[in-house]
Design an enzyme around this catalytic site. Structure first.
Site, short mmCIF file in Angstrom:
data_model
loop_
_atom_site.label_atom_id
_atom_site.label_comp_id
_atom_site.label_asym_id
_atom_site.label_seq_id
_atom_site.Cartn_x
_atom_site.Cartn_y
_atom_site.Cartn_z
N ARG A 304 -4.80 2.00 -6.83
CA ARG A 304 -5.04 3.39 -6.44
C ARG A 304 -6.56 3.42 -6.54
O ARG A 304 -7.24 3.02 -7.65
CB ARG A 304 -4.36 4.16 -7.50
CG ARG A 304 -2.82 4.31 -7.30
CD ARG A 304 -2.55 5.15 -5.86
NE ARG A 304 -1.39 5.37 -5.46
CZ ARG A 304 -0.34 4.29 -4.92
NH1 ARG A 304 -0.95 3.11 -4.45
NH2 ARG A 304 1.07 4.51 -4.86
N GLU A 333 -9.36 8.96 0.69
CA GLU A 333 -9.21 7.95 1.87
C GLU A 333 -9.09 8.80 3.39
O GLU A 333 -8.26 9.76 3.25
CB GLU A 333 -8.01 7.18 1.88
CG GLU A 333 -8.14 6.04 0.49
CD GLU A 333 -7.11 5.27 0.34
OE1 GLU A 333 -6.06 5.50 0.96
OE2 GLU A 333 -7.05 4.29 -0.49
N HIS A 352 -6.64 0.21 3.21
CA HIS A 352 -5.35 0.27 2.50
C HIS A 352 -4.52 -0.40 3.22
O HIS A 352 -3.30 0.13 3.74
CB HIS A 352 -5.25 1.95 2.47
CG HIS A 352 -4.00 2.35 1.30
ND1 HIS A 352 -4.19 3.27 0.51
CD2 HIS A 352 -3.23 1.61 0.80
CE1 HIS A 352 -3.04 3.45 -0.28
NE2 HIS A 352 -2.49 2.17 -0.10
#
Length: 616
Positions: A304, A333, A352
């Site tokens: 994370r 993000e 990601h």
């Protein structure tokens, strides 16, 4: 009522002659009350209310509700974000499936009243407005992935809606991506690729480092962390790990050494992050943490973004403390176009992609489809993250003890020190009720919740508590002490003991060698009544400071003055001692979290031998 014998708990009974006071009860908190719709549905179906809450009824929508081609009588599942074909095929065998991607919030609210289940990923927000718009029909929300930040759990529970996720299918993909970033960073793959494509030939600039013999510290030794460890061992690396819940036996089987956080950060050549984002881990890698690391350390993060203070990492990179970083996740993000960390020449980044493999996406689709179908059939899902299934009358009676149980678990785990992990927890209930008239499943689940949730992304409740504890190698046993007294009050006290661990506060170790905390409910409020061998009496509200000191005049005033100078309000204070002028433990309830400076001042009071601050 008879409680089923739990498979993970052993129970022993003793008869002890002790008084049994009767504290006033309290109503069940909103998050624990069984929704009225679920109770009404149970009465209509002649099923116990908790079972009916978990087993949504088949669609009862008006005739015009089913979409074109829908089969009457089948439940309807709305899939609001892209899902793998294998998962969709499973869903279509059981339900009418409506794949409507990219719905606006207004469109989602308009559709939801016609649906029995909803499946989303991370891009769709399922807030209270969605549950209200469903009119009580929505029975299951499935999150295709691990995190459920986009689902309002409290609203789901209040509306009788079960929430399930898919926590395991991404494991191998995330681990493989972590290793890919590790090796790419070590050999400057991304930078060399960009340089060569720009027409340059810079062999001397992109000299890498070898992995063989280097120490990799894994912070968070869960599913993904342990899979990364297996692969890193195959690369010839020495692997250490820090995780307070890691099983020492499992670590040894992989060839991993469990160490303290301090040792992990000071000895590692590479650090790979695999912990969840919680209040305890938020910006855990900050200026203070980087300052402890070996100069030239390399950081990998596929967990994370928020666990790293990004500005602090830029400073560490610029100063040379951190030689390189490889990041798949970010605090925001997508990150801003001018993000200094993303643009840093010593940082390798990906958008990601940890779970982005064909196999992982299909695995997630199958896992969430199976969980949603099971929930619609009324089966208990290990991946359920809400809705304790206990009769309303039991919830109401046990409500204050539920709060006590969770807080005792939170206290106990915060007292643990060292990197060996928790293996054995014993819970003792003292009650005047017969064993078959005290259902402790919810209390055991709440103790497990308190033990695990503070440093885990797992949401623990009655459905998954035993499963979650077993996954982490924690054996929870239960003992009941039978009191003589009135059975009107379900429980006199609860005691939690953690065996075979060290403690940050050695006075919490009882004479038999376990960290021991004990509590009672007084006037509907949970109280801490024992720490180790010391009797105390402090309300479990706000936060807590425990001090062990020489028993002498003025100690309460000394500590109170330090807190008062820093404007920290004291709510309760209690002192327990072995004998006058010997040693005592002072328990202080505070409304605000003291600063590090304030805690340092308390520790510097000459008569104080040890102390610890605990968040409740």
């Amino acid at each position: 009522m008879a409680a089923p014998t739990p498979t993970t708990a052993a129970t022993t009974h003793h008869r002890i002659l002790l008084p049994s006071p009767s504290p006033r009860g309290a109503l069940a908190p909103a998050s624990l009350r069984l929704p009225l719709r679920a109770q009404a549905r149970a009465q209509r179906a002649r099923l116990p209310a908790p079972l009916a809450a978990a087993a949504p009824a088949a669609s009862t929508a008006s005739p015009e509700a089913p979409a074109s081609g829908a089969v009457p009588g089948k439940p309807t599942v709305l899939v609001a974000e892209k899902l793998g074909a294998a998962g969709l095929a499973l869903l279509r065998e059981f339900a009418n499936v409506d794949c409507s991607y990219g719905l606006s919030p207004e469109e989602l609210r308009a559709k939801i009243s016609l649906c029995d289940a909803l499946i989303v990923r991370s891009g769709t927000k399922v807030g209270r407005d969605v549950f209200e718009a469903s009119g009580g029909r929505l029975r299951v929300v499935g999150r295709a992935g691990v995190g459920i930040d986009n689902v309002d759990l409290a609203a789901a529970t209040e509306h009788g809606c079960l929430v399930v996720n898919a926590p395991t299918a991404n494991t191998v993909a995330a681990a493989e991506h972590g290793i890919a970033l590790l090796t790419a960073m070590a050999r400057n793959i991304a930078q060399a690729d960009a340089s060569l494509k720009a027409g340059k030939w810079m062999r001397n600039k992109y000299v890498g480092v070898s992995l063989v013999g280097k120490t990799l510290a894994i912070l968070g030794f869960g599913k993904v962390g342990s899979e990364v460890a297996r692969r890193a061992k195959g690369l010839g690396m020495h692997v250490v790990a820090h995780d307070p819940y890691a099983s020492a036996d499992r670590a040894r089987a992989i060839g991993v050494e469990l160490v303290s956080m301090e040792e992990a950060m000071t000895t590692a050549d590479f650090i790979s992050l695999h912990m969840p984002l919680t209040p305890a881990t938020n910006k855990m890698l900050n200026d203070e943490a980087f300052a402890k690391m070996k100069k030239g350390v390399r950081i990998i993060n596929v967990a994370r973004g928020g666990v790293i203070d990004e500005e602090a990492l830029v400073r560490a990179l610029d100063s040379g403390i951190v030689a390189q970083a490889a990041l798949d996740v970010f605090t925001k993000e997508p990150p801003a176009a001018d993000n200094k960390l993303v643009l840093h020449e010593n940082v390798t980044v990906t958008p990601h992609l940890g779970a982005s493999t064909v196999e992982a996406q299909e695995g997630v689709a199958i896992e969430i489809a199976e969980a949603v179908i099971g929930a619609l059939k009324g089966e208990l899902a290990a991946s359920a993250v809400n809705a304790p299934m206990v009769p309303a009358e039991v919830l109401s009676e046990l409500a204050p003890f539920v709060v006590l149980a969770e807080k005792l678990g939170r206290l106990a785990v915060q007292l643990v020190a060292g990197g060996g992990g928790i293996k054995s927890v014993k819970v003792t209930y003292a009650s005047a009720r017969a064993p078959d008239d005290l259902d402790t499943r919810l209390l055991r689940a709440m103790i497990t919740k308190g033990l695990i949730e503070p440093i885990s992304s797992v949401f623990v409740n009655l459905v998954n508590a035993d499963f979650t504890a077993k996954q982490r190698g924690i054996r929870i046993t239960e003992e009941r002490i039978l009191l003589d007294g009135s059975p009107e009050t379900p429980i006199d006290y609860i005691q939690v003991q953690i065996a075979n661990v060290e403690s940050k506060f050695p006075s919490a170790i009882s004479e038999t060698g376990e960290i021991t905390v004990e509590g009672r409910v007084k006037d509907g409020v949970p109280h801490l009544t024992k720490v180790g061998a010391f009797q105390v009496d402090v309300s479990l509200e706000g936060s807590l400071i425990l001090c062990r000191q020489v028993d002498q005049p003025g100690m309460i005033g000394s500590v109170g003055s330090v807190l008062g100078e820093e404007n920290v309000n004291v709510s309760f204070m209690s002192v327990g001692r072995i004998a006058p002028r010997k040693h005592a433990v002072m328990a202080i309830g505070v409304d605000e979290e003291p600063s590090k400076g304030t805690l340092t001042k308390i520790g510097e009071i000459p008569a104080i031998e040890e102390f610890v601050f605990l968040k409740l």
